[in-house]
Design an enzyme around this catalytic site. Sequence first.
Site, PDB file in Angstrom:
ATOM      1  N   ASP A  76      34.108  31.035  38.367  1.00  0.00           N
ATOM      2  CA  ASP A  76      33.243  31.490  37.151  1.00  0.00           C
ATOM      3  C   ASP A  76      31.767  31.224  37.673  1.00  0.00           C
ATOM      4  O   ASP A  76      31.248  30.360  38.037  1.00  0.00           O
ATOM      5  CB  ASP A  76      33.359  30.466  35.759  1.00  0.00           C
ATOM      6  CG  ASP A  76      32.674  31.028  34.600  1.00  0.00           C
ATOM      7  OD1 ASP A  76      31.722  31.666  35.010  1.00  0.00           O
ATOM      8  OD2 ASP A  76      33.059  30.791  33.888  1.00  0.00           O
ATOM      9  N   VAL A  77      30.993  32.393  37.572  1.00  0.00           N
ATOM     10  CA  VAL A  77      29.683  32.511  38.352  1.00  0.00           C
ATOM     11  C   VAL A  77      28.697  31.985  37.264  1.00  0.00           C
ATOM     12  O   VAL A  77      27.759  31.591  37.956  1.00  0.00           O
ATOM     13  CB  VAL A  77      29.298  34.080  38.417  1.00  0.00           C
ATOM     14  CG1 VAL A  77      30.090  34.754  39.668  1.00  0.00           C
ATOM     15  CG2 VAL A  77      29.003  34.831  37.386  1.00  0.00           C
ATOM     16  N   ASN A 103      27.895  41.015  42.002  1.00  0.00           N
ATOM     17  CA  ASN A 103      28.245  42.270  41.117  1.00  0.00           C
ATOM     18  C   ASN A 103      28.935  41.854  39.799  1.00  0.00           C
ATOM     19  O   ASN A 103      28.843  42.443  38.862  1.00  0.00           O
ATOM     20  CB  ASN A 103      29.588  43.068  41.844  1.00  0.00           C
ATOM     21  CG  ASN A 103      30.210  43.903  40.955  1.00  0.00           C
ATOM     22  OD1 ASN A 103      29.700  44.991  40.685  1.00  0.00           O
ATOM     23  ND2 ASN A 103      31.539  43.573  40.563  1.00  0.00           N
ATOM     24  N   TYR A 169      21.063  43.489  27.341  1.00  0.00           N
ATOM     25  CA  TYR A 169      21.635  43.887  28.836  1.00  0.00           C
ATOM     26  C   TYR A 169      20.710  44.451  29.968  1.00  0.00           C
ATOM     27  O   TYR A 169      20.433  44.057  30.825  1.00  0.00           O
ATOM     28  CB  TYR A 169      22.818  44.744  28.404  1.00  0.00           C
ATOM     29  CG  TYR A 169      23.441  45.296  29.679  1.00  0.00           C
ATOM     30  CD1 TYR A 169      24.500  44.589  30.373  1.00  0.00           C
ATOM     31  CD2 TYR A 169      23.415  46.796  29.796  1.00  0.00           C
ATOM     32  CE1 TYR A 169      25.074  45.055  31.456  1.00  0.00           C
ATOM     33  CE2 TYR A 169      24.033  47.086  31.037  1.00  0.00           C
ATOM     34  CZ  TYR A 169      24.961  46.243  32.100  1.00  0.00           C
ATOM     35  OH  TYR A 169      25.447  46.965  32.843  1.00  0.00           O
TER      36      TYR A 169
HETATM   37  N1  LIG Z   1      30.630  50.239  34.117  1.00  0.00           N
HETATM   38  C1  LIG Z   1      29.363  50.743  33.774  1.00  0.00           C
HETATM   39  O1  LIG Z   1      29.173  51.791  33.114  1.00  0.00           O
HETATM   40  C2  LIG Z   1      28.149  49.917  34.541  1.00  0.00           C
HETATM   41  C3  LIG Z   1      27.102  50.450  34.694  1.00  0.00           C
HETATM   42  C4  LIG Z   1      26.080  50.201  35.192  1.00  0.00           C
HETATM   43  C5  LIG Z   1      26.058  48.850  35.751  1.00  0.00           C
HETATM   44  N2  LIG Z   1      27.341  48.216  35.525  1.00  0.00           N
HETATM   45  C6  LIG Z   1      27.558  46.649  36.281  1.00  0.00           C
HETATM   46  O2  LIG Z   1      28.275  46.911  37.360  1.00  0.00           O
HETATM   47  C7  LIG Z   1      28.885  45.451  37.513  1.00  0.00           C
HETATM   48  C8  LIG Z   1      30.431  45.676  37.610  1.00  0.00           C
HETATM   49  O3  LIG Z   1      30.885  45.828  36.181  1.00  0.00           O
HETATM   50  P1  LIG Z   1      32.251  46.990  35.986  1.00  0.00           P
HETATM   51  O4  LIG Z   1      31.799  47.986  35.244  1.00  0.00           O
HETATM   52  O5  LIG Z   1      33.117  46.877  37.188  1.00  0.00           O
HETATM   53  O6  LIG Z   1      32.941  46.154  34.805  1.00  0.00           O
HETATM   54  P2  LIG Z   1      34.158  45.207  34.725  1.00  0.00           P
HETATM   55  O7  LIG Z   1      35.387  46.309  35.209  1.00  0.00           O
HETATM   56  O8  LIG Z   1      34.603  44.501  33.487  1.00  0.00           O
HETATM   57  O9  LIG Z   1      34.201  44.106  35.929  1.00  0.00           O
HETATM   58  C9  LIG Z   1      33.416  42.912  35.781  1.00  0.00           C
HETATM   59  C10 LIG Z   1      34.019  42.010  36.851  1.00  0.00           C
HETATM   60  O10 LIG Z   1      33.152  40.895  36.597  1.00  0.00           O
HETATM   61  C11 LIG Z   1      33.807  39.894  36.478  1.00  0.00           C
HETATM   62  N3  LIG Z   1      33.295  38.691  36.008  1.00  0.00           N
HETATM   63  C12 LIG Z   1      32.605  38.743  34.441  1.00  0.00           C
HETATM   64  N4  LIG Z   1      32.224  37.783  34.182  1.00  0.00           N
HETATM   65  C13 LIG Z   1      32.486  36.867  35.190  1.00  0.00           C
HETATM   66  C14 LIG Z   1      32.573  35.442  35.292  1.00  0.00           C
HETATM   67  N5  LIG Z   1      31.477  34.534  34.390  1.00  0.00           N
HETATM   68  N6  LIG Z   1      32.381  34.642  36.513  1.00  0.00           N
HETATM   69  C15 LIG Z   1      32.974  35.524  37.405  1.00  0.00           C
HETATM   70  N7  LIG Z   1      33.341  36.580  37.495  1.00  0.00           N
HETATM   71  C16 LIG Z   1      32.967  37.343  36.314  1.00  0.00           C
HETATM   72  C17 LIG Z   1      35.224  40.095  36.253  1.00  0.00           C
HETATM   73  O11 LIG Z   1      36.180  39.340  36.724  1.00  0.00           O
HETATM   74  P3  LIG Z   1      36.956  38.369  35.741  1.00  0.00           P
HETATM   75  O12 LIG Z   1      37.118  38.864  34.351  1.00  0.00           O
HETATM   76  O13 LIG Z   1      38.212  38.303  36.575  1.00  0.00           O
HETATM   77  O14 LIG Z   1      36.276  37.074  35.641  1.00  0.00           O
HETATM   78  C18 LIG Z   1      35.321  41.827  36.685  1.00  0.00           C
HETATM   79  O15 LIG Z   1      35.779  41.509  38.132  1.00  0.00           O
HETATM   80  C19 LIG Z   1      28.549  44.585  36.425  1.00  0.00           C
HETATM   81  O16 LIG Z   1      27.059  43.827  36.519  1.00  0.00           O
HETATM   82  C20 LIG Z   1      27.752  45.594  35.271  1.00  0.00           C
HETATM   83  O17 LIG Z   1      26.617  45.190  34.761  1.00  0.00           O
HETATM   84  C21 LIG Z   1      28.477  48.729  35.127  1.00  0.00           C
END
Ligand SMILES: NC(=O)c1ccc[n+]([C@@H]2O[C@H](COP(=O)([O-])OP(=O)(O)OC[C@H]3O[C@@H](n4cnc5c(N)ncnc54)[C@H](OP(=O)(O)O)[C@@H]3O)[C@@H](O)[C@H]2O)c1
Length: 290
Positions: A76-77, A103, A169
């Site tokens: 957990d980060v 990420n 956010y």
């Molecule tokens: N999707 C979008 O539209 C979008 C747009 C701009 C930026 N982003 C950014 O892209 C990044 C990745 O997001 P995503 O879109 O790929 O979402 P996602 O599919 O929900 O993936 C999020 C990842 O972060 C991990 N995570 C969350 N909380 C954590 C914690 N406390 N400790 C360890 N791991 C954690 C989750 O893994 P576990 O649940 O297995 O821990 C999962 O692997 C994020 O930083 C997000 O802000 C996303």
Amino acid sequence: MIGRYRPSLVNSHEPRPVAVITGASAGIGAATAVELARRGHDLVISARRRERLAEVAARATEAAGRAVRTEIVPLDVTVRGHSAELLDAAERAFGRFDVVYANAGYGMERPMHALDDVELRHMFETNFFSSVELCNEAARRLIKAGRRGHLFMCSSCVAKFTLPDFGAYSASKAAQAHVARAMAYELRPHGIMVSSVHPVTTATEFFDVSRERMLPGHEQQYAIHGMSRLFVQRPEVVARAIARAVGKPRTEVWTSFPTRVAAGIITAFPWLFDMAVGLSRRRATEARAS
Ligand SMILES: NC(=O)c1ccc[n+]([C@@H]2O[C@H](COP(=O)([O-])OP(=O)(O)OC[C@H]3O[C@@H](n4cnc5c(N)ncnc54)[C@H](OP(=O)(O)O)[C@@H]3O)[C@@H](O)[C@H]2O)c1
């Protein structure tokens, strides 16, 4: 001055470069792990869900067409010290790391006045402090070892502007972008590159996680299913943009040129954006009332 990091994919006499990725169990992180494996990297992947990480490791091997050496580190980060644990695992398994991608993160739609202090701090712990901790720890180790590397932080297009209910956010993503840019300047003389990544709306679990955090009775405004496909990217698009940027001194990695231009226009003419947001809010209120 140490020369900049170049991925050694073409030189079969050198060990494969190693990429360390947090939030690799889903979405953009998982896609980036697969893409970097395809381009010759070994992997250290991390998130809380171990079984999902094992699936990503299998996908990486399939996509790369070779047995990708992968170290799985469930953590957990938000737990302080997670970065040392992760980089220790990389050094134990491979004796090195070359690319680090902070990420892990999540989104939340909530007006600021309806957000309590614990929720706000948790969001910053996950999105901001964890990525700073990881990149700082990686930078210190690379400098000490006299090695080059490339550090990435996943920010967002909303680092450059914000929307109603997205204040917390956007603030966490803007903080990442500023820190990443400062680090890029500071670490360049050490041969270490730092880039912030600015995806636009991407089809991942992000919106499901965000929905779970909605206040009861509130509707999700930015649900992905309500958007035109024109404005939604696949995580593989982001992954390829990151992979292409590895070894290049780019302070920002964008995945949509029109959004990048729009962010510039919003900065130059904030009143224009205020009008657009006001109009869209009025329309949404009228639609709900009818
Ligand atoms: N999707 C979008 O539209 C979008 C747009 C701009 C930026 N982003 C950014 O892209 C990044 C990745 O997001 P995503 O879109 O790929 O979402 P996602 O599919 O929900 O993936 C999020 C990842 O972060 C991990 N995570 C969350 N909380 C954590 C914690 N406390 N400790 C360890 N791991 C954690 C989750 O893994 P576990 O649940 O297995 O821990 C999962 O692997 C994020 O930083 C997000 O802000 C996303």
